[in-house]
Motif scaffolding. Structure first.
Motif, PDB file in Angstrom:
ATOM      1  N   VAL A 150       1.055  -1.185  -0.148  1.00 52.89           N
ATOM      2  CA  VAL A 150      -0.098   0.011   0.017  1.00 52.89           C
ATOM      3  C   VAL A 150       1.046   1.210  -0.067  1.00 52.89           C
ATOM      4  O   VAL A 150       1.627   1.357   0.961  1.00 52.89           O
ATOM      5  CB  VAL A 150      -0.944   0.107   1.184  1.00 52.89           C
TER       6      VAL A 150
ATOM      7  N   GLN B  91       1.061   5.108   0.015  1.00 54.18           N
ATOM      8  CA  GLN B  91       0.305   6.352   0.431  1.00 54.18           C
ATOM      9  C   GLN B  91       1.031   7.384   0.108  1.00 54.18           C
ATOM     10  O   GLN B  91       2.342   7.717   0.414  1.00 54.18           O
ATOM     11  CB  GLN B  91      -0.029   6.067   1.879  1.00 54.18           C
TER      12      GLN B  91
ATOM     13  N   GLU C 238       1.708  11.099   0.075  1.00 56.09           N
ATOM     14  CA  GLU C 238       1.314  12.183   0.801  1.00 56.09           C
ATOM     15  C   GLU C 238       2.042  13.485   0.534  1.00 56.09           C
ATOM     16  O   GLU C 238       2.595  14.197   1.504  1.00 56.09           O
ATOM     17  CB  GLU C 238       1.535  11.724   2.292  1.00 56.09           C
TER      18      GLU C 238
ATOM     19  N   SER D 164      -9.419   5.884   0.535  1.00 56.77           N
ATOM     20  CA  SER D 164      -9.791   4.548   0.792  1.00 56.77           C
ATOM     21  C   SER D 164     -10.119   4.326   2.417  1.00 56.77           C
ATOM     22  O   SER D 164      -9.764   5.264   3.316  1.00 56.77           O
ATOM     23  CB  SER D 164      -8.485   3.830   0.798  1.00 56.77           C
TER      24      SER D 164
ATOM     25  N   ILE E 140      -8.714  -1.548   1.656  1.00 59.14           N
ATOM     26  CA  ILE E 140      -7.624  -2.050   1.479  1.00 59.14           C
ATOM     27  C   ILE E 140      -7.486  -3.666   1.809  1.00 59.14           C
ATOM     28  O   ILE E 140      -6.906  -4.348   1.324  1.00 59.14           O
ATOM     29  CB  ILE E 140      -6.439  -1.167   2.237  1.00 59.14           C
TER      30      ILE E 140
ATOM     31  N   TYR F 186      -2.340   2.292  -4.544  1.00 57.41           N
ATOM     32  CA  TYR F 186      -1.831   3.630  -4.523  1.00 57.41           C
ATOM     33  C   TYR F 186      -2.862   4.599  -4.020  1.00 57.41           C
ATOM     34  O   TYR F 186      -4.024   4.557  -4.564  1.00 57.41           O
ATOM     35  CB  TYR F 186      -0.969   4.135  -5.737  1.00 57.41           C
ATOM     36  N   VAL F 187      -2.646   5.111  -2.852  1.00 57.60           N
ATOM     37  CA  VAL F 187      -3.767   5.865  -2.497  1.00 57.60           C
ATOM     38  C   VAL F 187      -3.367   7.288  -1.743  1.00 57.60           C
ATOM     39  O   VAL F 187      -2.156   7.263  -1.246  1.00 57.60           O
ATOM     40  CB  VAL F 187      -4.431   4.966  -1.203  1.00 57.60           C
ATOM     41  N   ALA F 188      -4.093   8.232  -1.796  1.00 60.90           N
ATOM     42  CA  ALA F 188      -3.591   9.592  -1.189  1.00 60.90           C
ATOM     43  C   ALA F 188      -4.082   9.852   0.377  1.00 60.90           C
ATOM     44  O   ALA F 188      -3.380  10.080   1.170  1.00 60.90           O
ATOM     45  CB  ALA F 188      -4.081  10.890  -1.981  1.00 60.90           C
ATOM     46  N   GLY F 189      -5.533   8.968   0.629  1.00 62.17           N
ATOM     47  CA  GLY F 189      -5.825   9.216   1.991  1.00 62.17           C
ATOM     48  C   GLY F 189      -6.382   8.008   2.431  1.00 62.17           C
ATOM     49  O   GLY F 189      -7.146   7.337   1.669  1.00 62.17           O
ATOM     50  N   ILE F 190      -6.024   7.705   3.702  1.00 61.81           N
ATOM     51  CA  ILE F 190      -6.533   6.495   4.203  1.00 61.81           C
ATOM     52  C   ILE F 190      -7.337   6.807   5.427  1.00 61.81           C
ATOM     53  O   ILE F 190      -6.734   7.194   6.590  1.00 61.81           O
ATOM     54  CB  ILE F 190      -5.383   5.227   4.726  1.00 61.81           C
ATOM     55  N   ASP F 191      -8.748   6.756   5.397  1.00 60.10           N
ATOM     56  CA  ASP F 191      -9.637   7.208   6.176  1.00 60.10           C
ATOM     57  C   ASP F 191      -9.834   6.499   7.514  1.00 60.10           C
ATOM     58  O   ASP F 191      -9.420   5.223   7.603  1.00 60.10           O
ATOM     59  CB  ASP F 191     -10.978   7.850   5.786  1.00 60.10           C
TER      60      ASP F 191
END
Ligand code: PRP
Ligand code: URA
Length: 209
Positions: free
Chosen positions: A4, A6, A8, A162, A167, A180-185
């Motif tokens: 994963v 992220q 940022e 996400s 995930i 690939y992710v910008a935000g993991i909430d």
């Protein structure tokens, strides 16, 4: 197990704050999703293979690096994934585009497939599946399964926001696919929406609610 990644970068975080805000209207939302997708593409392509080529500058011959190897396909999950395509194409203009149409049944939260059109040579391409939202993970999981059935082998998933649940599901079902992710909430609510998230990405992009 898939990785994963992220992303940022301060520019991404800044734009993501505007994307999340309920005060951001459809026009700005669309533009911001496109901009963040372009910035994400920079990170997603970081490991593309290069090869040495000889070129001639106005002064002399020299050796440079250029992209080599497999070609790329970008595959948005309709509708909201479409909002990410133009941004990614800005950095990868030669990519071919496939489309997978899925919507989430509002009662069951299960994805329902309604469209699939892929480049003929999908099996030979590096495939980037794009969707702004990874919530339960059902849509992404089904899209990846469908792509594998059609022969795609080298896949990565690119999302803006996400949930931990999404995930986890993708990692369990597709351990070969990096995310690939910008935000993991924080989590999902009882209706399967990401908290805090950004609301319904498709509706915000296309003004349908
Ligand atoms: C949204 C989003 C994803 C999916 C994520 O699409 O764009 O495709 O939900 O949810 P999941 O991880 O729980 O499957 P939606 O089904 O609302 O369709 P739309 O893009 O046409 O609005
Ligand atoms: N789909 C969306 O567009 N948003 C969510 O929060 C969850 C699924």
């Amino acid at each position: 197990m898939s990785r994963v990644i992220q992303v940022e970068h301060p520019l991404i975080l800044h734009k993501l704050a505007f994307i999340r805000s309920k005060n951001t209207g459809a026009k700005d939302f669309r533009e911001l999703v496109e901009e963040v997708s372009m910035l994400m593409a920079y990170e997603v392509t970081r490991d593309l293979a290069t090869e040495e080529v000889e070129i001639e500058t106005p002064i002399c011959k020299t050796k440079c690096k250029m992209l080599s190897g497999k070609k790329i396909a970008i595959v948005p999950i309709l509708r909201a994934g479409l909002g990410m395509v133009d941004g990614m194409l800005k950095l990868i203009p030669a990519a071919k585009i496939g489309h997978i149409g899925l919507y989430r049944d509002e009662e069951t939260l299960q994805p329902v497939e309604y469209f699939c059109k892929l480049p003929q040579d999908i099996a030979e391409r590096d495939v980037m599946v794009v969707d702004p939202m990874l919530a339960t993970g059902g849509s992404a999981t089904d899209a990846l399964t469908l792509l594998k059935k059609k022969g795609a082998k080298n896949l990565r998933l690119v999302c803006l926001i996400s949930s931990p649940e999404g995930i986890k599901l993708v990692q369990e079902t597709h351990p070969d696919v990096d995310i690939y992710v910008a935000g993991i909430d924080e989590r999902l609510n009882e209706k399967g929406y990401i908290i805090p998230g950004l609301g319904d990405a498709g509706d915000r992009l296309y003004g349908t609610k």
